[in-house]
Design a protein around this motif. Structure first.
Motif, short mmCIF file in Angstrom:
data_model
loop_
_atom_site.label_atom_id
_atom_site.label_comp_id
_atom_site.label_asym_id
_atom_site.label_seq_id
_atom_site.Cartn_x
_atom_site.Cartn_y
_atom_site.Cartn_z
N THR A 155 0.82 -1.21 0.00
CA THR A 155 0.00 0.00 0.00
C THR A 155 0.86 1.27 0.00
O THR A 155 0.42 2.31 0.45
CB THR A 155 -0.94 0.01 1.21
OG1 THR A 155 -0.16 -0.11 2.42
CG2 THR A 155 -1.95 -1.12 1.14
N GLN A 166 2.72 -0.74 -9.40
CA GLN A 166 1.40 -1.05 -8.86
C GLN A 166 1.38 -2.35 -8.07
O GLN A 166 0.51 -2.55 -7.22
CB GLN A 166 0.37 -1.12 -10.00
CG GLN A 166 0.02 0.25 -10.56
CD GLN A 166 -0.88 0.18 -11.79
OE1 GLN A 166 -0.77 -0.77 -12.59
NE2 GLN A 166 -1.75 1.15 -11.95
N LYS A 222 -0.14 1.59 -3.62
CA LYS A 222 -1.56 1.93 -3.75
C LYS A 222 -1.73 3.22 -4.53
O LYS A 222 -2.56 3.31 -5.44
CB LYS A 222 -2.18 2.06 -2.37
CG LYS A 222 -3.68 2.30 -2.37
CD LYS A 222 -4.24 2.31 -0.95
CE LYS A 222 -5.75 2.52 -0.95
NZ LYS A 222 -6.30 2.54 0.43
#
Length: 291
Positions: free
Chosen positions: A128, A148, A152
């Motif tokens: 994240t 990716q 996040k």
């Protein structure tokens, strides 16, 4: 299409970040200066521990090292694959990013992106992280699927060096909050206020920040100070932010003072510790322990 990815630098952040790549890519190389760490990673995850010369033949190469000087020293003697992209997640120096961008593009037809991350080890663990990326926009789009896999929010913030600049200012703002919280809560305790009760009020009010919401309760008040981001690295980053101010010929007294305070805390530290241990400098001055 990205066929292969490499990750160079398996420290507290890099080890966790690289673990997500095999979920999205079949060929993932890892390398670390202490090569046993790469072999450990390959034993724990479906990655391949390989020599550095092989790792840098990947389509996308990530690095996460302590300083820009480390990255420059690593890259300079290497021969990379033309058309590949080097994504540097180090909290680095903008001028170094511009230097490496020019060097790699002109000599090896390789794109360089400065892509520092934020989110600490928990963000690396959970994929994240926030990526703040500087460099060629087309190269950013090509490398985006690999980023990716670990982040996040992945944001292209400008030309080469812009990612490092945003990260330095971000960390400076965190340092400002850290110093302010140390002073504010020392004052409250000197007046007999319950720190936990005050913290609950502040986190429901306008004075809240990432420091009050997570750093202070999870590292300081419980006296754990887990080492996830070194105080010495924060001192480096506040120095980069201060240099950015000087280069722009601006007046930024809060940044200047905070940099001096973090530098002092780092120089006074008895041993390498987490960035949150900067608060111990205030405790030594006031003889008040924030717990």
């Amino acid at each position: 299409m990205i066929q292969s990815v490499a990750f160079i630098g398996l420290g507290a952040m890099g080890y966790r970040m690289a673990a997500h790549l095999p979920k999205h890519f079949k060929q993932v190389y890892v390398w670390n200066r202490n090569f046993a760490k790469a072999e450990q990673h390959a034993a724990e995850y479906p990655t391949q521990a390989v020599p550095l010369e092989q790792a840098v033949q990947a389509d996308v190469i990530f690095s996460c090292l302590p300083t820009s000087q480390d990255v420059e020293a690593l890259i300079t003697p290497l021969t990379l694959k033309a058309g590949s992209i080097w994504v540097d997640c180090t909290s680095g120096i903008p001028e170094s990013a511009r230097k490496l961008t020019l060097l790699l593009k002109t000599q090896q037809q390789v794109d360089f992106l400065d892509a520092p991350v934020s989110g600490q080890t928990i963000g690396a663990e959970n994929a994240t992280l926030t990526f703040m990326v500087g460099g060629n926009a087309a190269a950013f789009e090509r490398a985006l699927p690999a980023m990716q896999a670990m982040g996040k929010l992945i944001q292209h913030v400008g030309e080469s060096g812009a990612g490092f600049a945003v990260k330095a200012v971000n960390n400076m703002l965190m340092a400002v909050n850290l110093c302010a919280v140390a002073e504010g809560f020392t004052t409250l305790k000197a007046h007999g206020v319950s720190l936990n009760a005050a913290l609950e009020c502040i986190n429901a009010s306008s004075g809240k920040s990432a420091v009050t919401e997570s750093v202070f309760p999870q590292r300081v008040l419980n006296r754990q100070f887990p080492l996830t981001f070194a105080l010495s690295l924060l001192a480096k980053d506040t120095g980069i932010a201060q240099d950015l101010v000087r280069e722009a010929k601006l007046s930024a007294p809060v940044i200047g003072l905070t940099h001096s305070l973090i530098q002092a805390a780092n120089s006074l530290a008895e041993e390498p510790g987490d960035f949150s241990t900067a608060i111990k400098m205030y405790e030594s001055w006031s003889k008040i322990t924030l717990e």
